[in-house]
Design a protein around this motif. Sequence first.
Motif, PDB file in Angstrom:
ATOM      1  N   GLY A 165       0.825  -1.198   0.000  1.00 58.91           N
ATOM      2  CA  GLY A 165       0.000   0.000   0.000  1.00 58.91           C
ATOM      3  C   GLY A 165       0.864   1.255   0.000  1.00 58.91           C
ATOM      4  O   GLY A 165       2.006   1.244  -0.463  1.00 58.91           O
ATOM      5  N   SER A 166       0.312   2.354   0.526  1.00 61.91           N
ATOM      6  CA  SER A 166       1.067   3.612   0.562  1.00 61.91           C
ATOM      7  C   SER A 166       2.353   3.431   1.358  1.00 61.91           C
ATOM      8  O   SER A 166       2.367   2.811   2.414  1.00 61.91           O
ATOM      9  CB  SER A 166       0.214   4.718   1.198  1.00 61.91           C
ATOM     10  N   ALA A 167       3.431   4.007   0.837  1.00 62.19           N
ATOM     11  CA  ALA A 167       4.734   3.862   1.476  1.00 62.19           C
ATOM     12  C   ALA A 167       4.799   4.633   2.784  1.00 62.19           C
ATOM     13  O   ALA A 167       4.049   5.599   3.004  1.00 62.19           O
ATOM     14  CB  ALA A 167       5.828   4.354   0.531  1.00 62.19           C
ATOM     15  N   ILE A 168       5.699   4.241   3.646  1.00 65.27           N
ATOM     16  CA  ILE A 168       5.992   5.033   4.837  1.00 65.27           C
ATOM     17  C   ILE A 168       6.473   6.405   4.377  1.00 65.27           C
ATOM     18  O   ILE A 168       7.271   6.527   3.438  1.00 65.27           O
ATOM     19  CB  ILE A 168       7.036   4.323   5.710  1.00 65.27           C
ATOM     20  N   ASN A 169       6.004   7.435   5.033  1.00 68.10           N
ATOM     21  CA  ASN A 169       6.238   8.805   4.584  1.00 68.10           C
ATOM     22  C   ASN A 169       7.601   9.315   5.034  1.00 68.10           C
ATOM     23  O   ASN A 169       7.731   9.943   6.090  1.00 68.10           O
ATOM     24  CB  ASN A 169       5.128   9.716   5.127  1.00 68.10           C
ATOM     25  N   TYR A 170       8.608   9.073   4.203  1.00 67.25           N
ATOM     26  CA  TYR A 170       9.947   9.566   4.500  1.00 67.25           C
ATOM     27  C   TYR A 170      10.264  10.882   3.794  1.00 67.25           C
ATOM     28  O   TYR A 170      11.278  11.511   4.098  1.00 67.25           O
ATOM     29  CB  TYR A 170      10.989   8.526   4.097  1.00 67.25           C
ATOM     30  N   ASP A 171       9.433  11.299   2.830  1.00 65.60           N
ATOM     31  CA  ASP A 171       9.801  12.480   2.054  1.00 65.60           C
ATOM     32  C   ASP A 171       8.631  13.397   1.714  1.00 65.60           C
ATOM     33  O   ASP A 171       8.791  14.326   0.925  1.00 65.60           O
ATOM     34  CB  ASP A 171      10.508  12.059   0.759  1.00 65.60           C
ATOM     35  N   GLY A 172       7.456  13.170   2.291  1.00 64.32           N
ATOM     36  CA  GLY A 172       6.304  14.010   1.999  1.00 64.32           C
ATOM     37  C   GLY A 172       6.033  15.006   3.115  1.00 64.32           C
ATOM     38  O   GLY A 172       6.883  15.269   3.977  1.00 64.32           O
TER      39      GLY A 172
ATOM     40  N   THR B 244       8.762  14.129  11.388  1.00 61.44           N
ATOM     41  CA  THR B 244       8.458  13.348  12.591  1.00 61.44           C
ATOM     42  C   THR B 244       8.488  11.854  12.298  1.00 61.44           C
ATOM     43  O   THR B 244       8.907  11.051  13.142  1.00 61.44           O
ATOM     44  CB  THR B 244       7.079  13.751  13.150  1.00 61.44           C
ATOM     45  N   VAL B 245       8.052  11.464  11.100  1.00 65.30           N
ATOM     46  CA  VAL B 245       8.091  10.050  10.714  1.00 65.30           C
ATOM     47  C   VAL B 245       9.536   9.574  10.644  1.00 65.30           C
ATOM     48  O   VAL B 245       9.881   8.491  11.145  1.00 65.30           O
ATOM     49  CB  VAL B 245       7.377   9.829   9.371  1.00 65.30           C
ATOM     50  N   ARG B 246      10.394  10.373  10.042  1.00 64.40           N
ATOM     51  CA  ARG B 246      11.815  10.016   9.978  1.00 64.40           C
ATOM     52  C   ARG B 246      12.399   9.897  11.389  1.00 64.40           C
ATOM     53  O   ARG B 246      13.152   8.970  11.687  1.00 64.40           O
ATOM     54  CB  ARG B 246      12.589  11.055   9.159  1.00 64.40           C
ATOM     55  N   ASP B 247      12.014  10.834  12.270  1.00 62.99           N
ATOM     56  CA  ASP B 247      12.511  10.779  13.643  1.00 62.99           C
ATOM     57  C   ASP B 247      12.086   9.486  14.336  1.00 62.99           C
ATOM     58  O   ASP B 247      12.842   8.914  15.129  1.00 62.99           O
ATOM     59  CB  ASP B 247      11.988  11.977  14.437  1.00 62.99           C
TER      60      ASP B 247
ATOM     61  N   ARG C 204      10.759   3.937  -0.130  1.00 61.70           N
ATOM     62  CA  ARG C 204      10.553   5.011  -1.105  1.00 61.70           C
ATOM     63  C   ARG C 204      10.888   6.340  -0.438  1.00 61.70           C
ATOM     64  O   ARG C 204      10.182   6.800   0.455  1.00 61.70           O
ATOM     65  CB  ARG C 204       9.102   5.013  -1.601  1.00 61.70           C
ATOM     66  N   ASP C 205      11.987   6.938  -0.870  1.00 60.23           N
ATOM     67  CA  ASP C 205      12.454   8.181  -0.244  1.00 60.23           C
ATOM     68  C   ASP C 205      13.305   8.936  -1.253  1.00 60.23           C
ATOM     69  O   ASP C 205      14.430   8.520  -1.568  1.00 60.23           O
ATOM     70  CB  ASP C 205      13.259   7.853   1.019  1.00 60.23           C
ATOM     71  N   ASP C 206      12.773  10.048  -1.748  1.00 54.09           N
ATOM     72  CA  ASP C 206      13.485  10.836  -2.755  1.00 54.09           C
ATOM     73  C   ASP C 206      14.342  11.933  -2.136  1.00 54.09           C
ATOM     74  O   ASP C 206      14.959  12.720  -2.864  1.00 54.09           O
ATOM     75  CB  ASP C 206      12.485  11.473  -3.728  1.00 54.09           C
ATOM     76  N   SER C 207      14.391  12.044  -0.821  1.00 54.17           N
ATOM     77  CA  SER C 207      15.162  13.101  -0.179  1.00 54.17           C
ATOM     78  C   SER C 207      16.630  12.704  -0.075  1.00 54.17           C
ATOM     79  O   SER C 207      16.994  11.536  -0.204  1.00 54.17           O
ATOM     80  CB  SER C 207      14.590  13.406   1.203  1.00 54.17           C
ATOM     81  N   ARG C 208      17.487  13.696   0.169  1.00 56.48           N
ATOM     82  CA  ARG C 208      18.910  13.464   0.388  1.00 56.48           C
ATOM     83  C   ARG C 208      19.370  14.295   1.574  1.00 56.48           C
ATOM     84  O   ARG C 208      19.150  15.494   1.596  1.00 56.48           O
ATOM     85  CB  ARG C 208      19.737  13.833  -0.865  1.00 56.48           C
TER      86      ARG C 208
ATOM     87  N   GLU D  27      20.647   6.625   4.881  1.00 53.09           N
ATOM     88  CA  GLU D  27      21.851   7.399   5.189  1.00 53.09           C
ATOM     89  C   GLU D  27      21.717   8.121   6.530  1.00 53.09           C
ATOM     90  O   GLU D  27      22.679   8.192   7.311  1.00 53.09           O
ATOM     91  CB  GLU D  27      22.104   8.406   4.068  1.00 53.09           C
ATOM     92  N   GLU D  28      20.516   8.642   6.814  1.00 55.13           N
ATOM     93  CA  GLU D  28      20.327   9.353   8.075  1.00 55.13           C
ATOM     94  C   GLU D  28      20.451   8.418   9.277  1.00 55.13           C
ATOM     95  O   GLU D  28      21.057   8.769  10.296  1.00 55.13           O
ATOM     96  CB  GLU D  28      18.964  10.048   8.088  1.00 55.13           C
TER      97      GLU D  28
END
Length: 602
Positions: free
Chosen positions: A221-228, A233-236, A263-267, A272-273
Motif C-alpha cells: 500500500g502507501s509507502a511510509i512517509n519519509y519524504d512528503g 516526525t516520521v523520519r525521527d 521510497r524516499d526521494d530526499s537526500r 543514510e540518516e
Amino acid sequence: MPFGATVLDAGVRFSYWAPDAPHIALELGTEKPIVMKRKPHGWHRLDVAQARAGDRYRFCLPDGTRVPDPASRRNPDDVHGASEVVDPRSYAWHDDPWRGRPWTEAIIYELHIGTFTPEGTFAAARKHLIDLAALGITVVEIMPVAASPGHRGWGYDGVLQFAPDASYGTPDDLKAFVNAAHDLGLMVLLDVVYNHFGPEGNYLHAGSPHFFNAAHQTPWGSAINYDGEQARTVRDFFVHNALFWVEEYRFDGLRMDAIHAIRDDSRPDIVEEICSALRNGPGRERHVHIVLENDANGARYLARDAAGKPLAATAQWNDDLHHAAHVLVTGDTDGYYADYADNPLGHFGRALAEGFVFQGQASAFRSGELRGEPSTHLPSNAFVSFLQTHDQVGNRAFGDRIDALADPALLRAAYACLLLSPHVPMLFMGEEYAASTPFLYFCDFGHELAAAVSAGRRAEFGKFAAFADEAARARIPDPNATSTFEASKLNWQERLHGPHRDFLAFISELLAIRRRMVVPHLATQRGGGQHWCEGDILRLDWSLNGARLRMLANFGKKPATGVQPILGQTIYATGLVPSGHNETLRLAPGAVCVTLQEMNHG
C-alpha cells in the motif's frame, strides 16, 4: 525519545503524534480516559504523576477507537491489546567494559527466536549461546522481534517497532540475551524492518495518517512517509527506533531489511540518516555495524573513506553469491536462478572476487532491467555472503535446506570457498550441522487474512512446473497451521549423531582455520580480488594486509588432471594428489586448496 511513555522521576509522560486529530485521550488502566494536552507540531502529551512502570494504557482516537501506543515498549496481550509502561533503567547490565568487535572478525549466525529452541523464547535461546561461541561464531543476528500479530511468525510483519514480541519473553529477557552474548564475546545484530508495517494490527493509518505517503505505492500500500508533508516526525520515529535498539538494548548494530523497498526521494535518504545517527552516536564509543539487504545491488551505501572505514553501511547481504552457488551445486535454474544458469562457476567466482555479479548489466529474469552498480572497488568484507538464509530456505515450498538438494562434494567445496574467503560469512541456524528440519514460511494472522495468505502462497508456487496441478499445490504446508511452525523448530540432538556430527566438525574446522589464518590479514583490504575459470576449475586471488590469499577448486563432476598448483603455504586442502607429471595436480570432484603467501617472506 519523544515517542511513547517516558518514566520520569515522578510519574510517566505519555506522548502521541496525531497532527490531524483535534484531541487524543489517554486510557490508563481501568480509569476513565483523560484528554491529553495538544502541543505544537501535532503532539498530544500528558504527565500522570501516579502512573508507574507496569501500568497498562491505550490511546483513544476522536472516533472512539482505542489503540496501543505505536512506540510501545511492551504489549503483553499481543498487538491489539493495551501497552505496558516500561522503565528502561530497571535492568541491571553487567557488560559495561564491552566495546564490540571489529567487523573483520565477523562470522555471523542468523537465527529465529521462535524456532531456534523447542521453547522459542529469549531465555531458552540464551542457553545455546555458548554452543555458538564454541563453534567460532562472533556475531548472532536475530530475525525481527518487533511485535507482530499472533504467536508465531517470521517477524517481518511487525507493527509495534519498539516492543519485543511478547511470545518470546519480556524486554528484560531480551536484554539478558544480549548481555550473555557479550559475556561470551559475541556481538548481536537485530534485523529491523523500515520499509513497511504488517497488514494486521497497524493502527497508525487511523491515528496518524501522515505516517504514510500515497504518492509512493508499494506492495503493502502507501509507502511510509519519509519524504512528503510532515515527514520529519516520521523520519525521527525510525531514527529513534534504530538508536533505541542499539542504546537501550545494547545491540551491536542492525540488519536493515529490504531497503530497496523504501521510497524516499530526499537526500540524505532515511538509510543514510540512520547510518549517520548510529555512527555519530553510539558508534563513537564502541563498534556499531549496519548491514543492509538491497536487491538493487546498490554500492553507494557501502563507500569507504581514505582509511577504509565505512561512510554509511558496514556491509550488505550478497544474494548474488548465494544464487550462483545454488545453481552450481544443485543445478536448479527455476525463477531468479535463471540469471545465473549460463555460467554458474564464473558467476560464483565473480561474486567471491568482486562482490556483486550484477554490476549494471541486464537481468533476463527482470525482463532486461539493468541491475546493480560496480563493486570491484569495495573490500570483500563489505559483503555478507552465505549459502542459506531464512529467505532462501523459507521461500521454498517445503522449506528445503541446501544439503537436501546439492551434490555433497560440490557443496563442501562451496563451503570451503565461502568460509575461507575474505567475505563476511553467514550461517543460518542449524546449517552448521546440516539440520534435517525445514524452515517453512509460517504466520498467525486473523481468520480472513490467514485464508488469503494461504491461498496466495499456493497460487504463487503455481507458476512453477512442479506445482502446476492443484493436487501438488495442496501439499504445500499451510503457513497459518501450528504444525508448520512446529516442524520448523531445530532438533538440537541431531548435532550429536552420525552425518550431522561429521558436518559440524567440518564447519568447525573451516571456522578455526579462518580465525587463525585469514582474519589477521583482513584489516586493510581495499578492493576485491580476481578469478579465473579453467573448465570446471575455479581460481581466486585476493591481495590482503601483507599477504595473498589464493584458492583452487574443482566444481566438476569428474576428476581434473594436469592442474597447475597455487603458490603459498597451504592452509586447507582436500581431494588433491600430485599427478606425477611436471608437478601438476589431480583434483577430485569437490577438491579445494587454499594457500596464504606472506608477502614479506617472498
